[in-house]
Design a protein around this motif. Sequence first.
Motif, PDB file in Angstrom:
ATOM      1  N   LEU A  74       2.923  -0.486  -9.575  1.00 53.03           N
ATOM      2  CA  LEU A  74       1.921  -0.150 -10.591  1.00 53.03           C
ATOM      3  C   LEU A  74       0.629  -0.926 -10.368  1.00 53.03           C
ATOM      4  O   LEU A  74      -0.467  -0.367 -10.483  1.00 53.03           O
ATOM      5  CB  LEU A  74       2.482  -0.443 -11.986  1.00 53.03           C
ATOM      6  N   ASP A  75       0.741  -2.200 -10.031  1.00 51.71           N
ATOM      7  CA  ASP A  75      -0.465  -2.985  -9.785  1.00 51.71           C
ATOM      8  C   ASP A  75      -1.222  -2.445  -8.572  1.00 51.71           C
ATOM      9  O   ASP A  75      -2.446  -2.338  -8.591  1.00 51.71           O
ATOM     10  CB  ASP A  75      -0.104  -4.453  -9.558  1.00 51.71           C
ATOM     11  N   ARG A 122      -1.956  -1.797 -18.709  1.00 54.73           N
ATOM     12  CA  ARG A 122      -1.612  -2.969 -17.891  1.00 54.73           C
ATOM     13  C   ARG A 122      -1.352  -4.192 -18.761  1.00 54.73           C
ATOM     14  O   ARG A 122      -0.494  -5.020 -18.448  1.00 54.73           O
ATOM     15  CB  ARG A 122      -2.753  -3.296 -16.918  1.00 54.73           C
ATOM     16  N   GLU A 123      -2.117  -4.329 -19.848  1.00 60.88           N
ATOM     17  CA  GLU A 123      -1.958  -5.507 -20.702  1.00 60.88           C
ATOM     18  C   GLU A 123      -0.545  -5.617 -21.255  1.00 60.88           C
ATOM     19  O   GLU A 123      -0.011  -6.719 -21.422  1.00 60.88           O
ATOM     20  CB  GLU A 123      -2.961  -5.454 -21.864  1.00 60.88           C
ATOM     21  N   ILE A 124       0.076  -4.471 -21.546  1.00 50.76           N
ATOM     22  CA  ILE A 124       1.433  -4.478 -22.092  1.00 50.76           C
ATOM     23  C   ILE A 124       2.447  -4.736 -20.973  1.00 50.76           C
ATOM     24  O   ILE A 124       3.427  -5.456 -21.155  1.00 50.76           O
ATOM     25  CB  ILE A 124       1.742  -3.152 -22.804  1.00 50.76           C
ATOM     26  N   TYR A 125       2.207  -4.153 -19.812  1.00 50.55           N
ATOM     27  CA  TYR A 125       3.142  -4.347 -18.702  1.00 50.55           C
ATOM     28  C   TYR A 125       3.157  -5.791 -18.218  1.00 50.55           C
ATOM     29  O   TYR A 125       4.202  -6.382 -17.974  1.00 50.55           O
ATOM     30  CB  TYR A 125       2.758  -3.450 -17.520  1.00 50.55           C
ATOM     31  N   ILE A 147       0.839  -1.200   0.000  1.00 55.67           N
ATOM     32  CA  ILE A 147       0.000   0.000   0.000  1.00 55.67           C
ATOM     33  C   ILE A 147       0.872   1.248   0.000  1.00 55.67           C
ATOM     34  O   ILE A 147       0.574   2.239  -0.673  1.00 55.67           O
ATOM     35  CB  ILE A 147      -0.934  -0.016   1.225  1.00 55.67           C
ATOM     36  N   GLY A 148       1.983   1.202   0.754  1.00 58.98           N
ATOM     37  CA  GLY A 148       2.912   2.333   0.776  1.00 58.98           C
ATOM     38  C   GLY A 148       3.501   2.629  -0.588  1.00 58.98           C
ATOM     39  O   GLY A 148       3.674   3.793  -0.968  1.00 58.98           O
ATOM     40  N   TYR A 149       3.823   1.574  -1.362  1.00 57.41           N
ATOM     41  CA  TYR A 149       4.342   1.786  -2.714  1.00 57.41           C
ATOM     42  C   TYR A 149       3.322   2.536  -3.570  1.00 57.41           C
ATOM     43  O   TYR A 149       3.653   3.494  -4.274  1.00 57.41           O
ATOM     44  CB  TYR A 149       4.651   0.455  -3.402  1.00 57.41           C
ATOM     45  N   ALA A 150       2.064   2.063  -3.503  1.00 51.44           N
ATOM     46  CA  ALA A 150       1.009   2.684  -4.314  1.00 51.44           C
ATOM     47  C   ALA A 150       0.776   4.132  -3.910  1.00 51.44           C
ATOM     48  O   ALA A 150       0.625   5.016  -4.767  1.00 51.44           O
ATOM     49  CB  ALA A 150      -0.289   1.879  -4.183  1.00 51.44           C
ATOM     50  N   ASP A 151       0.757   4.391  -2.601  1.00 55.93           N
ATOM     51  CA  ASP A 151       0.538   5.758  -2.122  1.00 55.93           C
ATOM     52  C   ASP A 151       1.667   6.683  -2.566  1.00 55.93           C
ATOM     53  O   ASP A 151       1.423   7.813  -3.011  1.00 55.93           O
ATOM     54  CB  ASP A 151       0.441   5.770  -0.592  1.00 55.93           C
ATOM     55  N   ALA A 152       2.908   6.211  -2.444  1.00 56.28           N
ATOM     56  CA  ALA A 152       4.055   7.035  -2.832  1.00 56.28           C
ATOM     57  C   ALA A 152       4.050   7.302  -4.330  1.00 56.28           C
ATOM     58  O   ALA A 152       4.353   8.415  -4.781  1.00 56.28           O
ATOM     59  CB  ALA A 152       5.353   6.342  -2.422  1.00 56.28           C
ATOM     60  N   PHE A 153       3.684   6.297  -5.116  1.00 51.50           N
ATOM     61  CA  PHE A 153       3.633   6.472  -6.568  1.00 51.50           C
ATOM     62  C   PHE A 153       2.555   7.487  -6.945  1.00 51.50           C
ATOM     63  O   PHE A 153       2.769   8.362  -7.794  1.00 51.50           O
ATOM     64  CB  PHE A 153       3.356   5.125  -7.233  1.00 51.50           C
ATOM     65  N   GLN A 154       1.403   7.388  -6.312  1.00 50.14           N
ATOM     66  CA  GLN A 154       0.321   8.322  -6.616  1.00 50.14           C
ATOM     67  C   GLN A 154       0.735   9.761  -6.330  1.00 50.14           C
ATOM     68  O   GLN A 154       0.342  10.688  -7.041  1.00 50.14           O
ATOM     69  CB  GLN A 154      -0.914   7.933  -5.797  1.00 50.14           C
ATOM     70  N   ILE A 174       9.634  -4.540  -8.019  1.00 41.06           N
ATOM     71  CA  ILE A 174       9.091  -3.431  -7.229  1.00 41.06           C
ATOM     72  C   ILE A 174       8.221  -2.535  -8.099  1.00 41.06           C
ATOM     73  O   ILE A 174       7.135  -2.102  -7.695  1.00 41.06           O
ATOM     74  CB  ILE A 174      10.224  -2.611  -6.590  1.00 41.06           C
ATOM     75  N   SER A 175       8.677  -2.266  -9.322  1.00 45.43           N
ATOM     76  CA  SER A 175       7.874  -1.406 -10.202  1.00 45.43           C
ATOM     77  C   SER A 175       6.557  -2.076 -10.554  1.00 45.43           C
ATOM     78  O   SER A 175       5.505  -1.429 -10.608  1.00 45.43           O
ATOM     79  CB  SER A 175       8.654  -1.054 -11.465  1.00 45.43           C
ATOM     80  N   GLY A 176       6.590  -3.395 -10.789  1.00 47.36           N
ATOM     81  CA  GLY A 176       5.354  -4.108 -11.101  1.00 47.36           C
ATOM     82  C   GLY A 176       4.384  -4.104  -9.946  1.00 47.36           C
ATOM     83  O   GLY A 176       3.182  -3.885 -10.117  1.00 47.36           O
TER      84      GLY A 176
END
Length: 713
Positions: free
Chosen positions: A463-464, A485-488, A421-428, A458-460
């Motif tokens: 992003l997910d 997402r389909e390409i990633y 969740i922290g990854y997603a929050d930081a990315f946003q 980590i990037s995957g």
Amino acid sequence: MREYIISVITPFHNVDFKMFNCCIHSMLKQTIGFDNIEWIIALHNCDQEHIDYAKKKLSKYENVILKEVNNDSRTPSSPRNVGLDLATSDYVAFLDGDDKFREDALEKIIYYFKKSNSQILVFRREFELEHPDMLALSETVTWDTTREMIIVDMNDSVDNRNYNSFPFFVTNRAFKRDFLNENHIRFDEDIDNAEDCYFNLQTIHLADKMCFLPQLIGYTYYINSKSILSSDKSDEDILHMLRNSTRIIDDALDYGLYVNNIILALGFVMSRYLSEPSVKMETRQIVKETFEPYLKMTTPIPAGRFMEPFRTMMNILPFEILLNTKRFENQSSIQNGYDVLAGILKENENTHFGSRYHFEDILSIRGYQSQVPIESLETYQPMVDAEKSIGDINIYASKKPSWYTKLINGMYMPVSEKQAIGYADAFQNVLKGNNILVFSEADNPIVRFNNGVLGSTISGITLDGYYRKYRYTLSELTRKFVIPREIYYQIDENAEDNPEFEMARKYLFILMSVKNKDVDQIVLFGATDFKNFQDDIYKFLPELIEDIETGKLHKDYGFNDAVKQYLALHLKRNPKRANELRELYSTKEKVALTDIWKKLKDITLIDDQPTSKKVQECSGIKIHKAMVISEEGIIGTASKEDGCYVLNRDNKFYEFIHYEDNDSQIILSDELKPGDVVRPVITSDAGLYRVPLRFKIKISDIEEGNIIFKDCV
């Protein structure tokens, strides 16, 4: 004169009207009958508005006594004493004006008083929080909830010790009034901290029999910002509380009562106040010198006697804060993370790893360091393999990982739900544009392991997590990611057997990027390969122009059905964009990113190993360095100072290997100084214990409780 069954005493000081209405409602609904209750409300130092409101709501009831009390007291002791002096019934209970009884509470209290013939009755309290992140100190002692009633002989030292080790509240107790009056028991108005505790100690000392009701939840306690553990205290307040605490302990010792848990509990409360960096060193030293002899009398509270996390905090905080004044000498407000560490150890004490290293017995940072060795990530690989491949559980963490992250060397490491969740929050937080190109150096295909947990880079994972949490929120709907997402993620699992796989993936990535002319932000996960990105665009331009113009791939790359289906729907003929690129190709020998995307204004870097020597700009656009990531997750986020980062300590406990000349030693956060070169050692809630990062960081500054670092080495 009417005889009432029970007297309820309420100290009232400018209570919020809404809360008071709930209190009134709980009294009116009592199954014992409201008319059978003598309700004494002491209006203590109230303003006229609150006095008028109380009278408006309750003056019509003959069984309600509204008594104005005006004095210099700041605690409920004085109004409670007024109530005790006015009470006329056989039994007495206490209700604060912003709390409430359950509807059958008073009826059951009377029933158990008569059944047990006790002088004191103790029941359970539930709580409501003003804010969900507040400390819920309500019920802390564990009870044998299988039993309806426990009668304690106060002359039995074992019973006394087991059931009266934490007497800090009066609102979960009721008393025989004759017992209080005959023994002249009242609240001591000179004690204005822990006054409930001192009152209860007197009753415990003088009572013959008490009744504990593990199954009766009779009271709802509202915890607000003015509660004792939620309010900041001045140095004067802290010293005043110190005097009160020592008097309580000394008198309890004189009574011959068991004081171990009382000392630790009062020390815990003091440590909460002393954790504020604004407290003067002189005050800290006085507290240490005064309280240290008491703490030396204590032994750790064993597991099972108190609810967590209070047992752990009472065992640790007094020693880490009250006795460790050195950690505050630099006034940097840096905390060593003992609370995070204690939570991690408690949550995982019953795992194989926790049992091996006796997490349950660890009561301090020093104890943790002496019992648990520093280990590399490679040490965890066999445990992770057993978990993800066979399905073993409870090895190093009590909870199944949310993800596994793929490391550079091909190993996988666990990622907790909080980390993901922290990854997603930081990315946003780094997203600024409306048409965003996310560039990742590593492959992002998601794999599923035998235990049902997914794995990616980590990037995957980032992003997910973003797609799952934010993608369809109102604030994010206007954003478009040019690489879907389909390409990633949906590359065929057998594609890596194809020698052309890497080239095909790179081409598809560039095609989906270039066909969108409106890209206004590029987010980079790592910057090494990005240097070649412009050259690759130019190299592929003839094929790109053809595919954009025709709306289909010029050759079959062997992509899976999901990718083919996406391309069939979204790769439409666009002769206008093809002509723009054709003109660019014919007039320039090398293209800049701003030639491809006229609206591009921002390039944001999420770096895997920052250094001031890295590229600072691209196509005339300054690269904004937003975060530092490693295999262990987000390590830092950009600080106000250009090129520097704030160490991310969410859900992590940090130690540091400090290097000086040819020597190295382990230090904690509060020992860091600007200029230090250190290797962070992480303990995380994912189940990694004392794992060094693969790079060192150079400390730039200690500012407002944050650790600022610059280059990684």
